[in-house]
Each structure stands twice: as structure tokens, then as C-alpha cells.
Scaffold this motif. Sequence first.
Motif, short mmCIF file in Angstrom:
data_model
loop_
_atom_site.label_atom_id
_atom_site.label_comp_id
_atom_site.label_asym_id
_atom_site.label_seq_id
_atom_site.Cartn_x
_atom_site.Cartn_y
_atom_site.Cartn_z
N MET A 1 60.85 -75.95 97.87
CA MET A 1 61.08 -74.61 98.34
C MET A 1 61.02 -73.64 97.16
SD MET A 1 64.48 -72.90 99.94
CE MET A 1 64.38 -73.39 101.62
N ARG A 2 60.33 -72.57 97.33
CA ARG A 2 60.14 -71.57 96.28
C ARG A 2 61.37 -70.65 96.21
NH1 ARG A 2 56.64 -66.57 96.03
NH2 ARG A 2 56.32 -66.34 93.81
N ASN A 3 61.79 -70.32 95.00
CA ASN A 3 62.91 -69.40 94.83
C ASN A 3 62.49 -67.98 95.16
OD1 ASN A 3 64.65 -71.38 93.93
ND2 ASN A 3 64.18 -71.03 91.78
N ASP A 4 63.40 -67.20 95.70
CA ASP A 4 63.16 -65.78 95.94
C ASP A 4 63.57 -65.04 94.68
OD1 ASP A 4 63.72 -63.00 96.66
OD2 ASP A 4 63.37 -63.65 98.71
N SER A 5 62.62 -64.42 94.02
CA SER A 5 62.89 -63.78 92.73
C SER A 5 62.93 -62.25 92.81
CB SER A 5 61.84 -64.22 91.70
OG SER A 5 60.55 -63.85 92.13
N ARG A 6 63.02 -61.71 94.01
CA ARG A 6 63.03 -60.25 94.15
C ARG A 6 64.16 -59.60 93.36
NH1 ARG A 6 62.76 -59.67 100.53
NH2 ARG A 6 63.78 -61.67 100.29
N LEU A 7 65.35 -60.18 93.41
CA LEU A 7 66.48 -59.58 92.71
C LEU A 7 66.23 -59.54 91.21
CD1 LEU A 7 69.31 -58.38 92.54
CD2 LEU A 7 70.21 -60.73 92.58
N SER A 8 65.88 -60.66 90.62
CA SER A 8 65.69 -60.69 89.17
C SER A 8 64.51 -59.80 88.75
CB SER A 8 65.49 -62.12 88.66
OG SER A 8 64.33 -62.70 89.17
N ARG A 9 63.46 -59.78 89.55
CA ARG A 9 62.30 -58.95 89.22
C ARG A 9 62.64 -57.47 89.28
NH1 ARG A 9 56.78 -60.61 90.98
NH2 ARG A 9 56.49 -62.47 89.75
N MET A 10 63.39 -57.06 90.30
CA MET A 10 63.72 -55.64 90.42
C MET A 10 64.78 -55.22 89.41
SD MET A 10 61.60 -54.31 92.40
CE MET A 10 60.40 -55.53 91.84
N LEU A 11 65.67 -56.12 89.04
CA LEU A 11 66.60 -55.81 87.95
C LEU A 11 65.82 -55.56 86.67
CD1 LEU A 11 69.40 -58.44 88.66
CD2 LEU A 11 69.52 -55.95 89.04
N HIS A 12 64.83 -56.39 86.42
CA HIS A 12 63.96 -56.24 85.25
C HIS A 12 63.31 -54.85 85.25
CE1 HIS A 12 61.05 -58.30 82.37
NE2 HIS A 12 60.51 -57.12 82.56
N VAL A 13 62.74 -54.48 86.38
CA VAL A 13 62.06 -53.19 86.50
C VAL A 13 63.04 -52.03 86.32
CG1 VAL A 13 60.84 -51.68 88.13
CG2 VAL A 13 60.19 -54.09 87.94
N LEU A 14 64.18 -52.10 86.98
CA LEU A 14 65.16 -51.01 86.89
C LEU A 14 65.67 -50.82 85.47
CD1 LEU A 14 67.14 -51.69 90.18
CD2 LEU A 14 65.68 -49.70 89.70
N LEU A 15 65.86 -51.90 84.74
CA LEU A 15 66.32 -51.77 83.35
C LEU A 15 65.24 -51.13 82.48
CD1 LEU A 15 68.32 -55.08 82.87
CD2 LEU A 15 69.20 -52.76 83.18
N HIS A 16 63.98 -51.49 82.71
CA HIS A 16 62.90 -50.82 81.98
C HIS A 16 62.86 -49.33 82.34
CE1 HIS A 16 60.80 -53.80 79.60
NE2 HIS A 16 60.89 -54.66 80.59
N MET A 17 63.00 -49.03 83.61
CA MET A 17 62.98 -47.63 84.05
C MET A 17 64.12 -46.83 83.43
SD MET A 17 62.15 -47.67 88.06
CE MET A 17 60.50 -47.84 88.63
N GLY A 18 65.27 -47.47 83.29
CA GLY A 18 66.42 -46.81 82.70
C GLY A 18 66.22 -46.44 81.24
N ARG A 19 65.24 -47.06 80.60
CA ARG A 19 64.96 -46.81 79.19
C ARG A 19 63.77 -45.88 78.98
NH1 ARG A 19 68.30 -49.38 77.54
NH2 ARG A 19 68.90 -51.29 76.61
N ARG A 20 63.13 -45.48 80.02
CA ARG A 20 61.88 -44.74 79.88
C ARG A 20 61.98 -43.40 80.60
NH1 ARG A 20 55.98 -47.36 80.99
NH2 ARG A 20 54.88 -45.41 81.29
N ASN A 21 61.52 -42.37 79.95
CA ASN A 21 61.59 -41.02 80.52
C ASN A 21 60.31 -40.61 81.24
OD1 ASN A 21 64.20 -40.62 79.62
ND2 ASN A 21 63.51 -39.89 77.63
N GLN A 22 59.48 -41.55 81.55
CA GLN A 22 58.27 -41.25 82.30
C GLN A 22 58.08 -42.29 83.39
OE1 GLN A 22 55.44 -41.09 79.14
NE2 GLN A 22 55.15 -43.27 79.05
N PRO A 23 57.33 -41.94 84.42
CA PRO A 23 57.18 -42.85 85.56
C PRO A 23 56.37 -44.10 85.23
CG PRO A 23 56.40 -40.63 86.09
CD PRO A 23 56.67 -40.66 84.63
N PHE A 24 56.66 -45.14 85.98
CA PHE A 24 55.86 -46.36 85.99
C PHE A 24 55.03 -46.34 87.26
CE2 PHE A 24 59.22 -48.18 83.28
CZ PHE A 24 58.48 -48.96 82.41
N THR A 25 53.75 -46.62 87.17
CA THR A 25 52.93 -46.73 88.38
C THR A 25 53.16 -48.12 88.98
OG1 THR A 25 51.01 -47.66 87.23
CG2 THR A 25 51.14 -45.23 87.38
N SER A 26 52.81 -48.25 90.24
CA SER A 26 52.91 -49.56 90.90
C SER A 26 52.04 -50.58 90.17
CB SER A 26 52.49 -49.46 92.36
OG SER A 26 53.38 -48.63 93.07
#
Length: 163
Positions: A1-26
Motif C-alpha cells: 500500500m502506498r503512503n499518502d504524502s499530501r501532508l508532508s508535501r504541503m508542509l514542505h511547500v508552505l514552509l518554502h512559501m513562508g520564506r519567500r516574498n514572491q509567488p510560486f507557480t503550480s
Amino acid sequence: MRNDSRLSRMLHVLLHMGRRNQPFTSEQIAKMLDTNPVVVRRTMAGLRRAGYVRSEKGHGGGWTIACDLKEVTLLDVHNAVGGPKLFAIGHENGNPSCGVARVVNTALGDVLSQAEALIIGKLSAISLADLANEFDAICQSECRGINTSLHSKQQSKSVRHSH
């Protein structure tokens, strides 16, 4: 069974966003996570509905953080991304006629309920700011180690050259 990694992936993204003053594209986020931009947009939509990110269309647009990292917990993010049940194990029949199955269901239900309460408590006690601060401490420690190592190498070169 494959692990659901949405939480860890979005935490990763949110922490990067918190450090950057410009948008990230999809597309940038997709590249960071080694996934498809459509998957990113679908997952980020839950974070947007919860008010944790915002998106702007067009040139110069993208995803930006829209929350105070101190106010958002790991449980909040888990819920916003539509995190699955915490456990995939469970009982086969919720209302069995067999006495053994009822005993098994009760035992599993009790254990899983207690474990889920513990995990929810832990996730709700950790904020995004806590993770950001921990990351900062690691970076400072590693940078100090690199600087010390470089300083030692420079000293040994100057000692060799001074003889």
C-alpha cells in the motif's frame, strides 16, 4: 500500500512559501515535489479554501502564503488537504453477528481510537512556525559547522605556508 504524502508535501511547500516574498507557480511547486501541476492545483485548492494560501492568475501570479505560520497547525493542514483517515486498518464488518468478530472489532476500535486521539493531539500541538524555527536552527548549526570547517582549512593552509 502506498503512503499518502499530501501532508508532508504541503508542509514542505508552505514552509518554502513562508520564506519567500514572491509567488510560486503550480509548475514550480510541481517541479519541487516531482509531480504534476494539476495535482498541485487540486491539493492547493484545499489550502486556499482554508485560507492558508491565496492564488493570483496571470503574469507574475501564483501561490502565496496567506496565514500566520504561528496560527496553523499540522492538523489544520492535514484537514485542509483532505487528509485520509489516519489508519488504513479496521474491521471487516461493523455489525457482526459472530461473537468473536464483535470482540475483535471492540479491541481494534479501542486501540485505533486511542492511537488516533494521540496523533491528533500531537499534530494539533505543532505549528508551521515551530517547523520553520526548527529548520532555522538546523541551518544555523550546519552553516556554523561549514564556516568552522572552512576556517580550520584556511588556518591549516596558512600554517603550512608560514613554515
